[in-house]
Structures are given as structure tokens and as C-alpha cells.
Design an enzyme around this catalytic site. Structure first.
Site, mmCIF file in Angstrom:
data_model
loop_
_atom_site.group_PDB
_atom_site.id
_atom_site.type_symbol
_atom_site.label_atom_id
_atom_site.label_comp_id
_atom_site.label_asym_id
_atom_site.label_seq_id
_atom_site.Cartn_x
_atom_site.Cartn_y
_atom_site.Cartn_z
ATOM 1 N N GLY A 36 0.773 -1.242 0.000
ATOM 2 C CA GLY A 36 0.000 0.000 0.000
ATOM 3 C C GLY A 36 0.801 1.288 0.000
ATOM 4 N N ASP B 67 -5.444 2.129 10.713
ATOM 5 C CA ASP B 67 -6.852 1.810 10.914
ATOM 6 C C ASP B 67 -7.020 1.325 12.362
ATOM 7 O OD1 ASP B 67 -9.496 1.091 10.424
ATOM 8 O OD2 ASP B 67 -9.013 -0.718 9.310
#
Ligand code: IMP
Ligand code: MG
Length: 171
Positions: A38, A98
Site C-alpha cells: 500500500g 486503521d
């Protein structure tokens, strides 16, 4: 998918430029350790936004997400053996924080392996979804609870190369 991007490539470009200067002025690190897959786009923009241009850049792979959205809770890390951790001041770079588990665990791991200092930077931060107590040292943008894609972030390997950040669905 949202009709409008959450963040446009122009907004991203401006913020990453700022962030590169901010990090350089506040943290004299030796190496960047970027978390695949990512963070690869963010890392390449961020390192070129830093005034100092000689630094080691290493990539490790960390995955806990499989192909879906919910963490499987078990973090798989590979590539650590290639990183000169001992005695280094490390800037750890990820795409998004997250639950906080990935970065929290990695920061601890680098400290255990003898890093002199570890600071973390995430392009995006979903602070309301934290499951462990963890704060990044540097953040690009704080965003609401939503699953987002683009600028390196994927959903089951799709959307990674979109230049803007799009909301796939609310969380
Ligand atoms: P954490 O360990 O729960 O903080 O998860 C961090 C990792 O989950 C990130 O490095 C991403 O790979 C993935 N992730 C979390 N939220 C998103 C999202 O909204 N879009 C894409 N990937 C996400
Ligand atoms: Mg990731």
C-alpha cells in the site's frame, strides 16, 4: 464508490510536499522503511519531497488483511532480514492506520531488534477505528471511518493506481 474523490491528486501533492519538509525538519532519521504494498506510491512521493536526498530506503511486507477488509489479527511480516535495523533511526512509512495493530506491532518489533529510534508516518489516519492505543508521529490526512482506495491503497488488489483517493464504502 463515491461520486467525487475524497482527496484529489492536487490536494495530495500539496500535502505530501508539506509533510516531506515537516518530517525532515523534525526528525533526523537514517533510513526509511516502507510497508508494501500500500505505501509504495506515498513513499516514492514523500522521499522526493524531502530536501535531504541521500537516505536508505527499504521495503518490508506486512499483511493482515488477506483479500477483504477485516483484519485477520495476525500480522505476517517479511523482508526484515534485509533492513539494517540495529542502531538506526528509522522512519516507518505506511499507507493508512486503521485499527493501529500493524504500526504498533512494527514499531515495537524494530525497537526489540535494536533500532536507536523509530518514528512512524501514515498517509491516512482513521483515528476513530483504533483498537489499540497508538498514534503516528506524522500524518498526511485524518479521514472519517470509510474504506478508501487509490494512491496505493487497494481493495482485493484493485484501484491501487487511481491518482485520487476514493471512498469505496462507509464503515
Ligand atoms: P491496521 O493494522 O488495522 O491499522 O491496518 C492497517 C492496514 O490495513 C493498512 O496498511 C492497509 O493495508 C489496510 N487498510 C486499512 N484500512 C484501509 C482502507 O480504507 N483502504 C485500504 N486498505 C486499508
Ligand atoms: Mg498496508
Amino acid at each position: 464508490m463515491s461520486k467525487e474523490p475524497l482527496l484529489t491528486s492536487a490536494q495530495i501533492f500539496e500535502r505530501v510536499k508539506e509533510l516531506g519538509k515537516e518530517i525532515s525538519s523534525r526528525y533526523d532519521f537514517d533510513i526509511i522503511v516502507s510497508i508494501l504494498t500500500g505505501a509504495f506510491i506515498f513513499t516514492s512521493d514523500l522521499c522526493r519531497a524531502m530536501p535531504r536526498q541521500n537516505m536508505g530506503i527499504y521495503f518490508i511486507k506486512a499483511s493482515s488483511y488477506g483479500n477483504g477488509m477485516e483484519s485477520t489479527r495476525e500480522l505476517k511480516i517479511s523482508g526484515l532480514d534485509k533492513v539494517p535495523i540495529k542502531g538506526s533511526r528509522i522512519l516507518l512509512v505506511d499507507d493508512i492506520v486503521d485499527s493501529g495493530r500493524t504500526l504498533c506491532e512494527l514499531v515495537q518489533k524494530f525497537k526489540d531488534l535494536g533500532a536507536q529510534e523509530v518514528k512512524s508516518c501514515a498517509f491516512l489516519d482513521k483515528a476513530d477505528r483504533r483498537e489499540v492505543k497508538f498514534d503516528t508521529d506524522f500524518t498526511g490526512f485524518k479521514i472519517p471511518n470509510a474504506f478508501v482506495v487509490g494512491y496505493g491503497l487497494d481493495y482485493a488488489d484493485e484501484y491501487r493506481t487511481f491518482p485520487d483517493i476514493w471512498t469505496l464504502f462507509e464503515q
